[in-house]
Design a protein around this motif. Sequence first.
Motif, PDB file in Angstrom:
ATOM      1  N   ARG A 206       1.247  -1.002   0.224  1.00 54.65           N
ATOM      2  CA  ARG A 206       0.028  -0.149   0.167  1.00 54.65           C
ATOM      3  C   ARG A 206       0.627   1.366  -0.053  1.00 54.65           C
ATOM      4  O   ARG A 206       0.614   1.941   0.946  1.00 54.65           O
ATOM      5  CB  ARG A 206      -0.953   0.229   1.238  1.00 54.65           C
ATOM      6  CG  ARG A 206      -1.710  -1.072   1.316  1.00 54.65           C
ATOM      7  CD  ARG A 206      -2.844  -1.030   2.370  1.00 54.65           C
ATOM      8  NE  ARG A 206      -3.798  -2.167   2.290  1.00 54.65           N
ATOM      9  CZ  ARG A 206      -4.371  -2.420   1.569  1.00 54.65           C
ATOM     10  NH1 ARG A 206      -5.144  -1.711   0.649  1.00 54.65           N
ATOM     11  NH2 ARG A 206      -5.390  -3.497   1.810  1.00 54.65           N
ATOM     12  N   ALA A 211       2.740  -2.530   4.386  1.00 56.64           N
ATOM     13  CA  ALA A 211       2.744  -3.709   3.469  1.00 56.64           C
ATOM     14  C   ALA A 211       2.278  -4.775   4.693  1.00 56.64           C
ATOM     15  O   ALA A 211       2.417  -4.703   5.816  1.00 56.64           O
ATOM     16  CB  ALA A 211       3.095  -4.254   2.572  1.00 56.64           C
ATOM     17  N   LEU A 226       9.043   2.550   5.234  1.00 57.29           N
ATOM     18  CA  LEU A 226      10.387   3.399   6.123  1.00 57.29           C
ATOM     19  C   LEU A 226       9.851   5.172   5.460  1.00 57.29           C
ATOM     20  O   LEU A 226       9.659   5.147   4.678  1.00 57.29           O
ATOM     21  CB  LEU A 226      10.849   3.195   5.805  1.00 57.29           C
ATOM     22  CG  LEU A 226      11.898   2.108   6.393  1.00 57.29           C
ATOM     23  CD1 LEU A 226      11.440   0.748   6.083  1.00 57.29           C
ATOM     24  CD2 LEU A 226      13.751   1.709   6.722  1.00 57.29           C
ATOM     25  N   ALA A 236       8.918   0.539  -6.908  1.00 56.84           N
ATOM     26  CA  ALA A 236       9.296  -0.192  -5.560  1.00 56.84           C
ATOM     27  C   ALA A 236       8.112  -1.854  -5.301  1.00 56.84           C
ATOM     28  O   ALA A 236       9.155  -2.468  -4.234  1.00 56.84           O
ATOM     29  CB  ALA A 236       8.388   0.913  -4.704  1.00 56.84           C
ATOM     30  N   ASP A 238       8.376  -4.294  -7.618  1.00 53.40           N
ATOM     31  CA  ASP A 238       9.309  -4.647  -7.803  1.00 53.40           C
ATOM     32  C   ASP A 238       9.857  -5.386  -7.167  1.00 53.40           C
ATOM     33  O   ASP A 238      10.602  -6.371  -6.887  1.00 53.40           O
ATOM     34  CB  ASP A 238       9.357  -4.679  -9.242  1.00 53.40           C
ATOM     35  CG  ASP A 238       8.489  -4.572 -10.876  1.00 53.40           C
ATOM     36  OD1 ASP A 238       7.083  -5.426  -9.645  1.00 53.40           O
ATOM     37  OD2 ASP A 238       8.740  -3.844 -11.739  1.00 53.40           O
TER      38      ASP A 238
HETATM   39  P1  ATP Z   1       5.467   0.423  -8.456  1.00 53.81           P
HETATM   40  O1  ATP Z   1       4.242   0.421  -9.129  1.00 53.81           O
HETATM   41  O2  ATP Z   1       5.571   1.719  -8.549  1.00 53.81           O
HETATM   42  O3  ATP Z   1       6.100   0.036  -8.705  1.00 53.81           O
HETATM   43  P2  ATP Z   1       3.439  -0.406  -6.552  1.00 53.81           P
HETATM   44  O4  ATP Z   1       2.022   0.331  -6.612  1.00 53.81           O
HETATM   45  O5  ATP Z   1       3.811  -1.927  -7.301  1.00 53.81           O
HETATM   46  O6  ATP Z   1       4.667   0.160  -7.290  1.00 53.81           O
HETATM   47  P3  ATP Z   1       3.190  -0.165  -3.437  1.00 53.81           P
HETATM   48  O7  ATP Z   1       1.950  -0.534  -2.986  1.00 53.81           O
HETATM   49  O8  ATP Z   1       2.893   1.556  -3.876  1.00 53.81           O
HETATM   50  O9  ATP Z   1       3.548  -0.488  -5.254  1.00 53.81           O
HETATM   51  O10 ATP Z   1       4.865   0.178  -2.949  1.00 53.81           O
HETATM   52  C1  ATP Z   1       5.544  -1.119  -2.957  1.00 53.81           C
HETATM   53  C2  ATP Z   1       6.129  -1.264  -1.256  1.00 53.81           C
HETATM   54  O11 ATP Z   1       7.387  -0.081  -1.809  1.00 53.81           O
HETATM   55  C3  ATP Z   1       5.198  -0.591  -0.419  1.00 53.81           C
HETATM   56  O12 ATP Z   1       4.608  -1.473   0.197  1.00 53.81           O
HETATM   57  C4  ATP Z   1       6.075   0.535   0.921  1.00 53.81           C
HETATM   58  O13 ATP Z   1       6.913  -0.068   1.348  1.00 53.81           O
HETATM   59  C5  ATP Z   1       7.833   0.927  -0.550  1.00 53.81           C
HETATM   60  N1  ATP Z   1       6.842   2.093  -0.329  1.00 53.81           N
HETATM   61  C6  ATP Z   1       6.130   2.514  -1.871  1.00 53.81           C
HETATM   62  N2  ATP Z   1       6.265   4.308  -1.692  1.00 53.81           N
HETATM   63  C7  ATP Z   1       7.335   4.733  -0.676  1.00 53.81           C
HETATM   64  C8  ATP Z   1       7.466   5.389   0.278  1.00 53.81           C
HETATM   65  N3  ATP Z   1       6.882   6.931  -0.769  1.00 53.81           N
HETATM   66  N4  ATP Z   1       8.097   6.087   1.012  1.00 53.81           N
HETATM   67  C9  ATP Z   1       8.608   4.119   1.806  1.00 53.81           C
HETATM   68  N5  ATP Z   1       7.875   3.384   0.881  1.00 53.81           N
HETATM   69  C10 ATP Z   1       7.891   3.223  -0.077  1.00 53.81           C
END
Ligand code: ATP
Length: 289
Positions: A206, A211, A226, A236, A238
Amino acid sequence: MAIHNLGSINIDHFYSVPHLPAPGETLAATAYGIGLGGKGANQSTAAAKAGARTVHIGAVGPEGAWTVERLNGAGVDTTHVSVLETPTGHAIINVDATGENAIVLFPGANLALPFPKVVSALSEAAPGDTLLLQNETAHQEKAARHGRDLGLRVVYSAAPFDPTAVRAVLPFTTLLILNAVEAEQLCAALDTTIEALDVPEILITRGAQGAEWRHRDGNRAFAPALSVKAQDTTGAGDTFAGYFCAGLDLGQKPQAALAWAAKAAALKVTRRGTADAIPSAAEVAAFGT
Ligand code: ATP
């Protein structure tokens, strides 16, 4: 133990443009960059940099040899990456001055890998190994069924979201990985709730909200994100998926693997770029200490 990743390999072409092109317009870009991308390549890179034995199963075209070398450089076993006549998958990514983007994706060789190549690659897998899948290649359902029959942990990172693919792969999935948007799309498409989904394990990321992992036996784990100065959140998810799979593959408990993945993803977010910006285990260990 090993992670076998049937995943995409893309060449990302980035163009900085004053505005996104209008129909019929010819526009000069002010900057250009090229990089390794694709959810599959990103997740393999993350798992290998985390220290798990990672075997990538995929395909590139004749001009994609450097992407395979790049994966190799990250520690990924590329024995089962085929070179086909079809061009390498690639993305044309236009980014305007406000950061808004418009992307044209050509799947290319990612969709052209013959299924017998997947079977041949998995003949080296041992029960308990992980088979990792996303939605940027062909053969997910057949691979998932085959992986389940071989006694592999089938991990399905169901992105980009595709309701037909999810329905087909879910019955063979051990661990389903979704971000918050995909979780909502899945529940809407299947007219269900996350709690009611018939899959042993689910990981939902999230973004800055952290997560969560849940097992249908009632076990739960949560890792907050963090607090970092975000530079670029691309990749992020992946990074998180690759590190979480690697953590479990290396024998960590879900809570520890989740915390490790959160740290790796946060460090990635402080850097610009995708595959090349994914940190190593040593960098993650040194981060925030
Ligand atoms: P993307 O498509 O951009 O690769 P996603 O939408 O599949 O990402 P996210 O849920 O946005 O995945 O992010 C995955 C994880 O990365 C989060 O659960 C968190 O641990 C970390 N993360 C993402 N954004 C941040 C942030 N701004 N600061 C710190 N950690 C982050």
